[in-house]
Design a protein around this motif. Structure first.
Motif, mmCIF file in Angstrom:
data_model
loop_
_atom_site.group_PDB
_atom_site.id
_atom_site.type_symbol
_atom_site.label_atom_id
_atom_site.label_comp_id
_atom_site.label_asym_id
_atom_site.label_seq_id
_atom_site.Cartn_x
_atom_site.Cartn_y
_atom_site.Cartn_z
ATOM 1 N N MET A 83 44.204 49.376 42.710
ATOM 2 C CA MET A 83 44.206 48.466 43.852
ATOM 3 C C MET A 83 43.213 47.329 43.590
ATOM 4 O O MET A 83 42.365 47.427 42.702
ATOM 5 C CB MET A 83 43.806 49.225 45.122
ATOM 6 N N ASP A 84 43.271 46.272 44.408
ATOM 7 C CA ASP A 84 42.305 45.189 44.293
ATOM 8 C C ASP A 84 40.891 45.743 44.364
ATOM 9 O O ASP A 84 40.636 46.662 45.147
ATOM 10 C CB ASP A 84 42.490 44.193 45.450
ATOM 11 N N THR A 85 40.012 45.191 43.607
ATOM 12 C CA THR A 85 38.581 45.542 43.510
ATOM 13 C C THR A 85 38.331 46.887 42.822
ATOM 14 O O THR A 85 37.212 47.379 42.811
ATOM 15 C CB THR A 85 37.828 45.587 44.881
ATOM 16 N N SER A 86 39.370 47.498 42.219
ATOM 17 C CA SER A 86 39.145 48.827 41.621
ATOM 18 C C SER A 86 38.382 48.733 40.305
ATOM 19 O O SER A 86 37.957 49.760 39.773
ATOM 20 C CB SER A 86 40.487 49.544 41.412
ATOM 21 N N GLY A 87 38.209 47.516 39.782
ATOM 22 C CA GLY A 87 37.358 47.354 38.595
ATOM 23 C C GLY A 87 38.119 47.104 37.295
ATOM 24 O O GLY A 87 37.554 47.263 36.211
ATOM 25 N N LYS A 88 39.366 46.674 37.408
ATOM 26 C CA LYS A 88 40.166 46.422 36.194
ATOM 27 C C LYS A 88 39.539 45.304 35.345
ATOM 28 O O LYS A 88 39.417 45.436 34.128
ATOM 29 C CB LYS A 88 41.607 46.037 36.575
ATOM 30 N N GLY A 89 39.135 44.240 36.022
ATOM 31 C CA GLY A 89 38.525 43.118 35.298
ATOM 32 C C GLY A 89 37.212 43.517 34.637
ATOM 33 O O GLY A 89 36.907 43.083 33.523
ATOM 34 N N GLY A 90 36.446 44.365 35.322
ATOM 35 C CA GLY A 90 35.165 44.824 34.777
ATOM 36 C C GLY A 90 35.346 45.628 33.500
ATOM 37 O O GLY A 90 34.507 45.582 32.604
ATOM 38 N N ARG A 196 33.531 46.511 48.744
ATOM 39 C CA ARG A 196 33.634 45.519 47.657
ATOM 40 C C ARG A 196 34.230 44.204 48.148
ATOM 41 O O ARG A 196 33.826 43.129 47.711
ATOM 42 C CB ARG A 196 34.458 46.095 46.498
ATOM 43 N N LEU A 197 35.188 44.293 49.091
ATOM 44 C CA LEU A 197 35.758 43.062 49.646
ATOM 45 C C LEU A 197 34.708 42.329 50.479
ATOM 46 O O LEU A 197 34.603 41.096 50.430
ATOM 47 C CB LEU A 197 36.993 43.371 50.503
ATOM 48 N N ALA A 198 33.902 43.103 51.229
ATOM 49 C CA ALA A 198 32.847 42.494 52.046
ATOM 50 C C ALA A 198 31.858 41.751 51.154
ATOM 51 O O ALA A 198 31.425 40.638 51.473
ATOM 52 C CB ALA A 198 32.132 43.573 52.859
ATOM 53 N N GLU A 205 29.487 33.056 44.932
ATOM 54 C CA GLU A 205 29.935 33.193 43.538
ATOM 55 C C GLU A 205 31.027 34.257 43.406
ATOM 56 O O GLU A 205 31.565 34.473 42.329
ATOM 57 C CB GLU A 205 28.758 33.459 42.590
ATOM 58 N N LYS A 206 31.352 34.907 44.522
ATOM 59 C CA LYS A 206 32.436 35.892 44.484
ATOM 60 C C LYS A 206 33.664 35.454 45.287
ATOM 61 O O LYS A 206 34.683 36.134 45.288
ATOM 62 C CB LYS A 206 31.947 37.253 44.986
ATOM 63 N N PHE A 207 33.553 34.288 45.980
ATOM 64 C CA PHE A 207 34.682 33.816 46.800
ATOM 65 C C PHE A 207 35.952 33.713 45.965
ATOM 66 O O PHE A 207 37.044 34.033 46.414
ATOM 67 C CB PHE A 207 34.389 32.436 47.411
ATOM 68 N N TRP A 208 35.809 33.244 44.733
ATOM 69 C CA TRP A 208 36.989 32.996 43.896
ATOM 70 C C TRP A 208 37.779 34.266 43.632
ATOM 71 O O TRP A 208 38.963 34.214 43.338
ATOM 72 C CB TRP A 208 36.574 32.336 42.581
ATOM 73 N N LYS A 209 37.107 35.404 43.762
ATOM 74 C CA LYS A 209 37.799 36.673 43.513
ATOM 75 C C LYS A 209 38.537 37.162 44.741
ATOM 76 O O LYS A 209 39.335 38.085 44.669
ATOM 77 C CB LYS A 209 36.783 37.768 43.138
#
Ligand code: AMP
Ligand code: MG
Length: 312
Positions: A83-90, A196-198, A205-209
């Motif tokens: 799901m979104d924010t699950s850390g795939k990009g990390g 994580r969404l909050a 610097e996290k708005f773009w995500k």
């Protein structure tokens, strides 16, 4: 085997592929997303283990690349879902970031472009498969076509069983072409996602995500979990099993994926290719050149070398 099983000390107590692989009767309903299965130790021990494994991963990838330069066709494909924010990009940044950038091919799959939409859903996937010697990473994948597409009702009818079979065939062909597929689903709890969404909305610097549609997907959480369960039930095969990874603790998810990649590459056992030239003849030629230079300069070659290093 790369894995040192530390039954009495900190570290993996079980091979992570054994404990995280989807087996018969796997139930996402009872899955603890905050657990750290198989690993004895906390964040500090986990991060130390990642650093050690990173060096190993880099060396294994370099060997795989060397093998490909000598005609080998093998590669690895890490499929990341979650799901979104699950850390795939990390995972891409922190795990594959430990490997030579030339040896890694990261590709993320979003909403299909108009061109992609004109083709079969596997078209864009086939084109993105890693070249020989590389570790490919899919941040989302062909599985979106049986997850978001299903939950949001983006195609007519009920093609899911047919798609699972199609995907199984595609992954088999991929393996036959020499690409070992490692499938990882990063599972977080709804509460962890909310936190994580909050955070994304608190920090410029996290708005773009942040994407307002993330909250829409969140409203259909149960539908997504149902779709994930079906994916695990139908597309976890012996050669390309799913690994379901608790991801509320980022360090654990990163450690588990790193160890899975190291174990996969260790099992593939890439080896340095034999030289395509006569090593002793080349050493003799080089030795003669070094001796010539030393004679001309009147100093031994070793000190010249040291001097040059210092200058760098
Ligand atoms: P992100 O990973 O945050 O960049 O978001 C990518 C978005 O693209 C996610 O909302 C995915 O669900 C969506 N997406 C990916 N593949 C597909 C697809 N085949 N059809 C529709 N939406 C997709
Ligand atoms: Mg997103």
């Amino acid at each position: 085997m790369a894995l040192r099983i530390g039954r009495h000390g900190k570290g993996w107590q079980v091979r992570p592929s054994d404990i995280l692989r989807v087996g018969p009767g796997f139930d996402l309903g009872g899955f603890d997303t905050s657990a750290t299965p198989g690993f004895d130790g906390g964040k500090a021990a986990g991060e130390a283990a990642i650093a050690t494994l990173g060096a190993r991963l880099a060396e294994l990838q370099e060997k795989l690349y060397a093998e490909s330069r000598a005609g080998g066709s093998r590669a690895v494909l890490l499929v990341l879902q979650g799901m979104d924010t699950s850390g795939k990009g990390g995972i891409s940044r922190h795990v594959l970031g430990m490997v030579d950038p030339q040896g890694v091919q990261v590709r993320s799959f979003g909403v299909p472009t108009p061109e992609e939409r004109r083709h079969h859903y596997l078209w864009r996937i086939r084109r993105a498969l890693p070249r020989a010697g590389r570790i490919g990473v899919f941040d989302r994948s062909h599985y979106e076509d049986v997850l978001v597409v299903r939950v949001e009702g983006l195609v007519d009818g009920d093609p899911w069983l047919e798609r699972y079979r199609e995907i199984e065939r595609f992954e088999r062909q991929t393996e036959e072409a020499g690409i070992t597929v490692v499938k990882c689903a990063l599972m977080i709890s709804p509460d962890e996602q909310l936190a994580r969404l909050a955070e994304r909305l608190e920090r410029p610097e996290k708005f773009w995500k942040y994407n307002p549609s993330d909250l829409d997907a969140r409203e259909r959480w149960d539908d997504y979990m149902h779709a994930y369960q079906d994916v695990f039930d139908h597309t976890s095969t012996p050669s390309a099993p799913w690994h379901v990874i608790p991801a509320d603790r980022k360090w654990y998810a990163r450690l588990a994926v790193t160890q899975l990649l190291v174990d996969t590459l260790t099992d593939m056992n890439p080896s340095w290719p034999p030289p395509g030239f006569d090593v002793s003849a080349e050493r003799a030629r080089l030795g003669a050149l070094l001796a010539e230079r030393a004679d001309a300069d009147g100093e031994p070659p070793a000190s010249r070398r040291k001097g040059r290093r210092k200058g760098r």
